[in-house]
Scaffold this active site. Structure first.
Site, PDB file in Angstrom:
ATOM      1  N   LYS A 151       6.496  -0.534  -4.133  1.00 24.47           N
ATOM      2  CA  LYS A 151       6.384   0.325  -2.944  1.00 24.47           C
ATOM      3  C   LYS A 151       7.530  -0.001  -1.999  1.00 24.47           C
ATOM      4  O   LYS A 151       7.844  -1.183  -1.790  1.00 24.47           O
ATOM      5  CB  LYS A 151       5.039   0.051  -2.273  1.00 24.47           C
ATOM      6  CG  LYS A 151       4.735   0.892  -1.060  1.00 24.47           C
ATOM      7  CD  LYS A 151       3.383   0.488  -0.470  1.00 24.47           C
ATOM      8  CE  LYS A 151       2.953   1.365   0.668  1.00 24.47           C
ATOM      9  NZ  LYS A 151       1.634   0.959   1.216  1.00 24.47           N
ATOM     10  N   SER A 187      -1.547   4.742   1.462  1.00 25.50           N
ATOM     11  CA  SER A 187      -0.134   5.039   1.552  1.00 25.50           C
ATOM     12  C   SER A 187       0.653   4.666   0.290  1.00 25.50           C
ATOM     13  O   SER A 187       1.764   5.128   0.092  1.00 25.50           O
ATOM     14  CB  SER A 187       0.471   4.287   2.739  1.00 25.50           C
ATOM     15  OG  SER A 187       0.291   2.889   2.574  1.00 25.50           O
ATOM     16  N   SER A 198      -4.872   1.133   1.278  1.00 22.82           N
ATOM     17  CA  SER A 198      -3.724   1.824   0.691  1.00 22.82           C
ATOM     18  C   SER A 198      -3.447   1.529  -0.773  1.00 22.82           C
ATOM     19  O   SER A 198      -2.595   2.176  -1.368  1.00 22.82           O
ATOM     20  CB  SER A 198      -2.465   1.514   1.494  1.00 22.82           C
ATOM     21  OG  SER A 198      -2.407   2.372   2.584  1.00 22.82           O
TER      22      SER A 198
HETATM   23  N1  GLN Z   1      -4.858   4.935   5.427  1.00 25.16           N
HETATM   24  C1  GLN Z   1      -4.854   3.763   6.245  1.00 25.16           C
HETATM   25  C2  GLN Z   1      -3.944   3.952   7.441  1.00 25.16           C
HETATM   26  O1  GLN Z   1      -3.319   4.966   7.519  1.00 25.16           O
HETATM   27  C3  GLN Z   1      -4.514   2.586   5.439  1.00 25.16           C
HETATM   28  C4  GLN Z   1      -3.079   2.277   5.350  1.00 25.16           C
HETATM   29  C5  GLN Z   1      -2.778   1.066   4.566  1.00 25.16           C
HETATM   30  O2  GLN Z   1      -3.656   0.430   3.964  1.00 25.16           O
HETATM   31  N2  GLN Z   1      -1.523   0.709   4.568  1.00 25.16           N
HETATM   32  O3  GLN Z   1      -3.866   3.119   8.300  1.00 25.16           O
END
Ligand code: GLN
Length: 469
Positions: A72, A147, A171
């Site tokens: 990532k 993400s 994420s």
């Molecule tokens: N969807 C969550 C957010 O937008 C989690 C993001 C993550 O785990 N990096 O904060």
């Protein structure tokens, strides 16, 4: 093929690593429309494979020879772009390797490239990337989750066999669920965060995607463990996860709990049925499953978004046009205009929303009312888990309330996007490990996962459970 099969094949000379890498590169080329890679390490990857093939011949290859890893683009790989899916870092090249990358490459894993993600890991759909949305391979009109969406896609479509993603609130697990692969979020501090670009430092951790629990176990045993470069990494010894997989649970040995607060209205019917079916399988395998309560579950989303936005607003202060990446204006611009224009042009809407929310909850007049209160709520959520783990060893929940949604469906409704984290963010608030394991498909053929949450440092248990779920 899992890593064990690949390594056996390589050792017997049935195929070479170079062929495997070529196959992955072909798959990447064929699936360009999914928009998975931001930077592909084409040539270097093949050269590395040749080197490792020669080492294999002399029995000198490392423990992870055969691991082809996508990363990532929030994790630093030396001399390669590190964009965080953002315009503000679109021209930034990393000066060093993250500790996880250093440890992987030392054991002869090959990094095949950097993959797309929501900007600074903020999002649940991969749509908040400066480099465009990544598509779900099962249905290209849908999101892969986020993400770390592109990480999940890269594994699901065999562009590599491992991906490193990051977790702040789900994420890794949520995209794993949306794409039908396994995704592990480790205990806070289990894997060094050195070289993982900070979103919310008291939540962030590196996570691992693969199709097989054996592969995750092998990678985890290499990258986990104390790192003097990260003061929040912990000293606890690292388990021999892949060997522990041979220890099968005996019936009656462990107790599972399902939190009643997680099985309410609003969950997709097919997911509910699928998870209930899995619970029956767990019972048939001879384990007790009982109802438990995590009474503060209704405060998870609010607490998570207040605290992570506060931390993000402080962490993202460093992108000022001076030290890193993109700079707006020209030599004649005054300093203040340069700061303002750099950040206005460099950050996308979602990142700006979080910075504004974060600075608001930290501001003098609102600190007690929001930030401090959210800290207290976090403590209660931690306590919920501590109490639950006095009664049970593992907690079962759906990973997400729904399967992959359409691209564009939630982009204008941040709250509905945030609600996707409803079952995952609690594990990050509490710092406990959790895994999403593929659990079935809904009536439209879209995959979904089951989440198992464990006690701190029991990653081994979560990986062992994959065998009978
Ligand atoms: N969807 C969550 C957010 O937008 C989690 C993001 C993550 O785990 N990096 O904060």
């Amino acid at each position: 093929m899992n890593l064990h099969e690949i390594q056996t094949g390589l050792a017997k000379g049935k195929f070479t690593l170079k062929t495997i890498v070529r196959n992955y590169l072909n798959t990447i080329e064929k699936n360009k429309d999914l928009n998975v890679f931001i930077t592909l390490f084409n040539k270097g990857t093949i050269d590395r494979a040749e080197e490792i093939d020669s080492k294999t011949k002399t029995g000198k290859a490392g423990k992870l020879a055969g691991c082809i890893v996508s990363v990532k683009d929030v994790i630093a790989v030396k001399d390669k772009p590190l964009t965080c899916g953002s315009k503000i870092l679109s021209n930034f090249i990393s000066l060093y390797n993250a500790t996880a990358i250093e440890r992987l490459t030392e054991e002869d894993a090959i990094i095949i490239g950097k993959v797309n993600c929501d900007e600074f890991a903020m999002g649940s759909s991969n749509e908040h990337s400066y480099f465009g949305a990544t598509k779900n391979p099962v249905d290209k009109e849908r999101v892969p989750g986020g993400s770390s969406g592109a990480s999940a896609v890269s594994v699901a479509t065999d562009m590599c066999n491992i991906s490193l993603g990051s977790e702040t609130g789900g994420s890794v697990r949520q995209p794993a669920s949306f794409c039908g692969v396994t995704g592990l979020k480790v205990t806070y501090g289990r894997i060094s965060r050195y070289g993982l670009v900070a979103f919310a430092s008291s939540f962030d951790s590196i996570g691992i995607f693969a199709k097989s629990n054996y592969d995750i176990a092998k990678v985890l045993e290499v990258i986990a463990g104390y790192d003097e470069k990260d003061s929040t990494s912990v000293l606890n010894p690292v388990d021999n996860y892949s060997e522990l997989l041979n220890n099968k649970f005996k019936s009656g040995e462990i107790i599972f709990g399902y939190p009643k607060e997680y099985f309410t209205e609003g969950i997709n019917e097919d997911i509910l049925k699928g998870i209930q079916h899995k619970i029956e399988l767990v019972k048939k395998a001879g384990f007790e499953v009982k109802e438990i309560s995590l009474p503060h579950s209704e405060y998870v989303i609010q607490t998570y978004y207040i605290l992570t936005s506060a931390e993000a607003s402080s962490n993202l202060e460093r992108y000022d046009g001076i030290r890193y990446g993109y700079r707006a204006g020209n030599e004649d611009s005054n300093l203040n205009d340069m700061y303002i224009n750099t950040r206005s042009e460099g950050f996308g809407d979602e990142v700006k929303r979080r910075i504004m929310l974060g600075t608001y909850v930290l501001s003098a007049g609102y600190y007690d009312e929001y930030y401090k209160k959210a800290q207290k709520a976090r403590r209660l959520i931690v306590k919920d888990f501590e109490n639950a783990f006095k009664e049970v060893d593992y907690i079962i929940t759906p990973t997400t309330p729904n399967t992959a949604f359409k691209i564009g469906e939630k982009i204008d409704n941040p709250l509905s996007m945030y609600l996707n984290d409803i079952f995952t963010a609690s594990a990050n608030l509490a710092g406990v490990p959790a895994i999403s394991i593929p659990a079935g498909f809904d009536r439209n053929g879209l995959p979904f996962g089951i989440q198992i949450i464990g006690k701190k440092f029991n990653e081994a248990g979560l990986l062992r459970i994959c065998d009978f779920l």
